[in-house]
Motif scaffolding. Structure first.
Motif, PDB file in Angstrom:
ATOM      1  N   GLY A   7       0.127  -1.540  -7.441  1.00  0.00           N
ATOM      2  CA  GLY A   7       1.348  -1.680  -8.228  1.00  0.00           C
ATOM      3  C   GLY A   7       2.369  -0.596  -7.968  1.00  0.00           C
ATOM      4  O   GLY A   7       3.348  -0.477  -8.719  1.00  0.00           O
ATOM      5  N   GLY A   8       2.195   0.165  -6.893  1.00  0.00           N
ATOM      6  CA  GLY A   8       3.081   1.292  -6.640  1.00  0.00           C
ATOM      7  C   GLY A   8       4.318   0.944  -5.838  1.00  0.00           C
ATOM      8  O   GLY A   8       4.676   1.648  -4.891  1.00  0.00           O
ATOM      9  N   PHE A   9       4.985  -0.132  -6.204  1.00  0.00           N
ATOM     10  CA  PHE A   9       6.222  -0.511  -5.518  1.00  0.00           C
ATOM     11  C   PHE A   9       7.420  -0.060  -6.342  1.00  0.00           C
ATOM     12  O   PHE A   9       7.332   0.084  -7.564  1.00  0.00           O
ATOM     13  N   HIS A  10       8.566   0.119  -5.670  1.00  0.00           N
ATOM     14  CA  HIS A  10       9.740   0.703  -6.329  1.00  0.00           C
ATOM     15  C   HIS A  10      10.524  -0.309  -7.148  1.00  0.00           C
ATOM     16  O   HIS A  10      11.046   0.014  -8.208  1.00  0.00           O
ATOM     17  N   SER A  11      10.619  -1.543  -6.642  1.00  0.00           N
ATOM     18  CA  SER A  11      11.361  -2.567  -7.369  1.00  0.00           C
ATOM     19  C   SER A  11      10.860  -3.948  -6.980  1.00  0.00           C
ATOM     20  O   SER A  11      10.274  -4.142  -5.915  1.00  0.00           O
ATOM     21  N   ARG A  12      11.110  -4.916  -7.862  1.00  0.00           N
ATOM     22  CA  ARG A  12      10.701  -6.293  -7.584  1.00  0.00           C
ATOM     23  C   ARG A  12      11.441  -6.858  -6.383  1.00  0.00           C
ATOM     24  O   ARG A  12      10.871  -7.596  -5.573  1.00  0.00           O
ATOM     25  N   GLY A  16       0.811  -1.199   0.000  1.00  0.00           N
ATOM     26  CA  GLY A  16       0.000   0.000   0.000  1.00  0.00           C
ATOM     27  C   GLY A  16       0.848   1.254   0.000  1.00  0.00           C
ATOM     28  O   GLY A  16       2.062   1.209  -0.156  1.00  0.00           O
ATOM     29  N   ASP A  17       0.189   2.381   0.170  1.00  0.00           N
ATOM     30  CA  ASP A  17       0.863   3.645   0.424  1.00  0.00           C
ATOM     31  C   ASP A  17      -0.102   4.507   1.233  1.00  0.00           C
ATOM     32  O   ASP A  17      -1.081   3.989   1.785  1.00  0.00           O
TER      33      ASP A  17
END
Length: 291
Positions: free
Chosen positions: A198-203, A41-42
């Motif tokens: 889908g708001g993540f910075h990297s896998r 989340g954010d």
């Protein structure tokens, strides 16, 4: 309710650029809440609860690696790493011992850890993680999800990114976790997940955070905590049964448990007014010395 005023600031710790969203209180002010969102989340995930707490200043950072915050370079994205950087952030923001600490889902574990190293007036845990995912009724699903995140972190970036950000995966999660029969609420949850899941910075950050989210519980830290604590949980939560929530409550020196009906792990979406009411009642009792 109308959206609240929001002030955005940027901070730098451990190689991460961290965005913080502060919602000033309407008068009369009843205090300050430092709020931590859950996995994938954010700050948007807590917006409905924030909107129902108008008399509190609520400070919500995007955790490193999620939302508008970038990943850390020299700390792991696990409970200890997040607690360390959030402690640094609280110091810079001058969030002293009169501040209340809130955490939802994975944020509840991070908040509990943070409360072992920093003083707060109270601890507010929403959908607290009360049992290990790999030992719960959802163990098979957790193992499958773990394999999914690990595989997506290793395969070619284009394919991995597409799978992790896929609308199909997001909609499936919304379908499984939403308990409300209200079509408007169900649509709201689906759109929130589509917009921010889908708001993540990297896998790599995502896989690391997921491992952390299924490897510990609030109970790993609760016996060391003496501050007044409120737990708000959903009776149909797949990640914490009423029995394990009560066991968790009893592991604190001073805790209350509020169980909400007809909701699972998404009380921040489906039962925001009821959750905010429980928080406000608890904090007002605390302020009046009636806790």
């Amino acid at each position: 309710m109308a959206p609240r005023q929001q002030l955005a600031t940027t901070h730098h710790f451990n190689g991460a650029e961290i965005r913080v969203y502060t919602h000033p209180a309407q008068k009369p002010s009843r205090g300050v809440i430092y709020a931590l969102h859950g996995f994938r989340g954010d700050h948007h995930g807590l917006a409905r609860i924030v909107s129902h707490l108008p008399h509190y200043t609520v400070v919500v950072p995007d955790l490193p690696g999620f939302g508008s915050s970038t990943s850390m370079l020299d700390l792991d994205h696990d409970v200890d790493g997040y607690a360390a950087v959030l402690n640094q952030l609280a110091e810079e923001l001058q969030l002293g011992p009169s501040v209340h600490l809130l955490g939802h889902s994975f944020g509840s574990i991070v908040a509990a850890k943070l409360a072992t190293v920093r003083s707060f007036a109270s601890l507010l845990l929403l959908n607290p993680i009360s049992e290990l995912a790999l030992e719960s009724d959802q163990a098979l699903l957790s193992k499958l999800a773990s394999g999914y995140y690990e595989a997506c972190a290793r395969i070619p970036a284009g394919i991995g990114e597409a799978l992790l950000r896929s609308r199909l995966f997001s909609d499936a999660m919304s379908l499984v976790m939403t308990k409300s029969k209200d079509t408007d609420i169900r649509a709201y949850v689906r759109e929130q997940h589509r917009a921010y899941f889908g708001g993540f910075h990297s896998r790599a950050t995502l896989a690391q955070s997921y491992r952390a989210s299924i490897s510990s519980t609030v109970g790993d830290y609760s016996p060391a905590l003496g501050l007044p604590t409120l737990l708000v949980a959903g009776r149909e939560d797949e990640l914490g049964t009423p029995q394990t929530q009560e066991t968790l409550r009893a592991s604190f020196a001073d805790a209350q448990l509020v169980m909400l009906e007809n909701v699972g792990h998404l009380i921040h979406y489906e039962k925001a007014p009821e959750t905010a009411k429980a928080i406000d009642r608890f904090l007002q009792q605390l302020a009046a010395g009636r806790h």
